[in-house]
Design an enzyme around this catalytic site. Structure first.
Site, PDB file in Angstrom:
ATOM      1  N   THR A 127       1.371  12.462  -0.916  1.00  0.00           N
ATOM      2  CA  THR A 127       2.613  11.853  -0.449  1.00  0.00           C
ATOM      3  C   THR A 127       3.796  12.283  -1.301  1.00  0.00           C
ATOM      4  O   THR A 127       3.640  12.632  -2.482  1.00  0.00           O
ATOM      5  CB  THR A 127       2.491  10.322  -0.481  1.00  0.00           C
ATOM      6  OG1 THR A 127       3.760   9.722  -0.200  1.00  0.00           O
ATOM      7  CG2 THR A 127       2.026   9.829  -1.839  1.00  0.00           C
ATOM      8  N   ASP A 128       4.989  12.200  -0.728  1.00  0.00           N
ATOM      9  CA  ASP A 128       6.203  12.454  -1.504  1.00  0.00           C
ATOM     10  C   ASP A 128       6.489  11.341  -2.505  1.00  0.00           C
ATOM     11  O   ASP A 128       7.269  11.519  -3.448  1.00  0.00           O
ATOM     12  CB  ASP A 128       7.406  12.661  -0.577  1.00  0.00           C
ATOM     13  CG  ASP A 128       7.688  11.493   0.352  1.00  0.00           C
ATOM     14  OD1 ASP A 128       6.911  10.513   0.354  1.00  0.00           O
ATOM     15  OD2 ASP A 128       8.680  11.560   1.108  1.00  0.00           O
ATOM     16  N   GLU A 129       5.848  10.192  -2.327  1.00  0.00           N
ATOM     17  CA  GLU A 129       6.146   9.049  -3.185  1.00  0.00           C
ATOM     18  C   GLU A 129       5.695   9.250  -4.631  1.00  0.00           C
ATOM     19  O   GLU A 129       6.120   8.513  -5.519  1.00  0.00           O
ATOM     20  CB  GLU A 129       5.539   7.772  -2.602  1.00  0.00           C
ATOM     21  CG  GLU A 129       6.146   7.413  -1.260  1.00  0.00           C
ATOM     22  CD  GLU A 129       5.707   6.051  -0.750  1.00  0.00           C
ATOM     23  OE1 GLU A 129       5.656   5.106  -1.556  1.00  0.00           O
ATOM     24  OE2 GLU A 129       5.431   5.944   0.450  1.00  0.00           O
ATOM     25  N   TYR A 154       0.547   2.012  -5.491  1.00  0.00           N
ATOM     26  CA  TYR A 154       0.130   2.998  -4.497  1.00  0.00           C
ATOM     27  C   TYR A 154       0.488   4.402  -4.939  1.00  0.00           C
ATOM     28  O   TYR A 154      -0.367   5.296  -5.028  1.00  0.00           O
ATOM     29  CB  TYR A 154       0.774   2.697  -3.136  1.00  0.00           C
ATOM     30  CG  TYR A 154       0.786   3.896  -2.211  1.00  0.00           C
ATOM     31  CD1 TYR A 154      -0.405   4.530  -1.863  1.00  0.00           C
ATOM     32  CD2 TYR A 154       1.985   4.418  -1.718  1.00  0.00           C
ATOM     33  CE1 TYR A 154      -0.406   5.656  -1.036  1.00  0.00           C
ATOM     34  CE2 TYR A 154       1.995   5.530  -0.897  1.00  0.00           C
ATOM     35  CZ  TYR A 154       0.800   6.149  -0.554  1.00  0.00           C
ATOM     36  OH  TYR A 154       0.809   7.248   0.243  1.00  0.00           O
ATOM     37  N   LYS A 158      -1.902   7.649  -6.128  1.00  0.00           N
ATOM     38  CA  LYS A 158      -1.868   8.940  -5.440  1.00  0.00           C
ATOM     39  C   LYS A 158      -1.493  10.052  -6.415  1.00  0.00           C
ATOM     40  O   LYS A 158      -2.040  11.168  -6.344  1.00  0.00           O
ATOM     41  CB  LYS A 158      -0.885   8.907  -4.267  1.00  0.00           C
ATOM     42  CG  LYS A 158      -1.373   8.120  -3.064  1.00  0.00           C
ATOM     43  CD  LYS A 158      -2.661   8.679  -2.476  1.00  0.00           C
ATOM     44  CE  LYS A 158      -2.459  10.031  -1.808  1.00  0.00           C
ATOM     45  NZ  LYS A 158      -3.727  10.524  -1.175  1.00  0.00           N
TER      46      LYS A 158
END
Length: 342
Positions: A127-129, A154, A158
């Site tokens: 993810t970009d997060e 989260y 990741k």
């Protein structure tokens, strides 16, 4: 070194393949590569759904990606693994981070070890997060070299899983690639997520819900475009490389997305969108924006859904036509949000 020759790949294992993005990926592979035997490993938590795979020629194995015995057997029978399985809902990670550590960290570790034992090609979906967030209005973008700065349990887990994959590539020569993608939308997305929550609220005659002021900006990408990019990485990508995936839709903030959905669904009063403000998420990232030039330049990928309005219209029609898919869980989702003042 190129990642994969589809002519020699016959057995594909997809973890998390009954979830939103994973199920759409399975459907895409089944349509475009019908000669490939597909096995799905999914724990079928609340976010996984057998119905997501209805009509698809794929074997579903119900199990935990952190279960070494189950994972080892499935990986030993595969040529390639695409790893979607993850706990992914930020609000849930703030309430209880432990499932995120179990699935995102331990699950990835177990999968990496199985792929190492059996010399199986792995693609890890992220993810970009993991990069944190960017300043609203700034001319800055996440690249593959952007330092990690996760904001939530989260995104931290990741980020940890990404680091594990890179370490296994460098330390053990694992044949793996990574992709970091922006926010997805489209069919089969769980109704706790931002876009389907608004659509299903309005379909039930309820107002849409806007977190805080709604100034947060996301680089929205249709799930089909994301999965086409994953196929491009499997087909033409280089082992050990990371590719950002984004559709250049980052000029639209959350309030504008809700206003667009309301307009498309006729949910306006005197021209004003029918929504209400609710409590913002703690530590809510403000802006994500992906630089996907490496993917476009090296692999020739480009998104089909370049108009967010067009993609939202198609998504609205899918939820309108599949009320039986989402209706049963709607009350529980809204009850959980109500407890958080959202």
């Amino acid at each position: 070194m190129h990642a994969l020759d589809w002519e020699t790949m016959r057995r594909l294992l997809v973890t998390g393949g009954a979830g939103f993005i994973g199920a759409n990926f399975v459907r895409l592979v089944a349509q475009q590569r019908p000669e490939v035997e597909i096995t799905v490993l999914d724990k079928l938590t609340y976010a996984g759904n057998r119905a997501n795979l209805d009509g698809v020629d794929a074997e579903l194995v119900v199990g935990d990606v952190a279960d070494e015995r189950v994972v080892d057997k499935l990986v030993s029978q595969a040529d390639t693994v695409v790893h979607f399985a993850a706990e992914s809902h930020n609000d849930n990670s703030l309430r209880d981070p432990s499932p995120f550590l179990h699935t995102n960290i331990m699950g990835t570790f177990v999968l990496l070890e199985a792929c190492r034992r059996h010399d199986v090609r792995l693609h890890h979906v992220s993810t970009d997060e993991v990069f944190g967030d960017l300043e609203i209005g700034a001319d800055t973008y996440f690249t593959e070299e952007t330092p990690y700065n996760p904001s939530s349990p989260y995104s931290a887990t990741k980020a940890g899983s990404d680091h594990l994959v890179r370490a296994w590539v460098r330390s053990f020569g694992l044949r793996a690639t990574i992709s970091n993608c922006s926010n997805n939308y489209g069919p089969y997305q769980h109704i706790e997520k931002f876009i389907p929550r608004q659509i299903t609220n309005l379909l039930l005659g309820q107002p849409a819900k806007l977190y805080g002021t709604g100034e947060q900006v996301r680089d929205w990408i249709h799930v089909d475009d994301h999965n086409e990019a994953v196929l491009a990485i499997l087909d033409r990508g280089r082992i050990g490389e990371t590719y950002n995936i984004g559709a250049d839709q980052e000029d639209t903030n959350n309030r504008q997305v809700i206003e667009m959905i309301c307009e498309l669904m006729g949910a306006t009063d005197d021209g004003q969108a029918r929504f209400e403000h609710v409590a913002d998420r703690p530590g809510h990232d403000q802006r994500y924006a992906m630089d996907a030039n490496k993917l476009r330049r090296e692999l020739g990928w480009s998104p089909r859904y370049t108009d967010l309005r067009e993609g939202l219209a198609a998504t609205i029609e899918w939820y309108r036509a599949h009320e039986e898919w989402w209706r049963a869980g709607k009350e529980e989702v809204e009850a959980n949000y109500a407890k958080q003042g959202q």
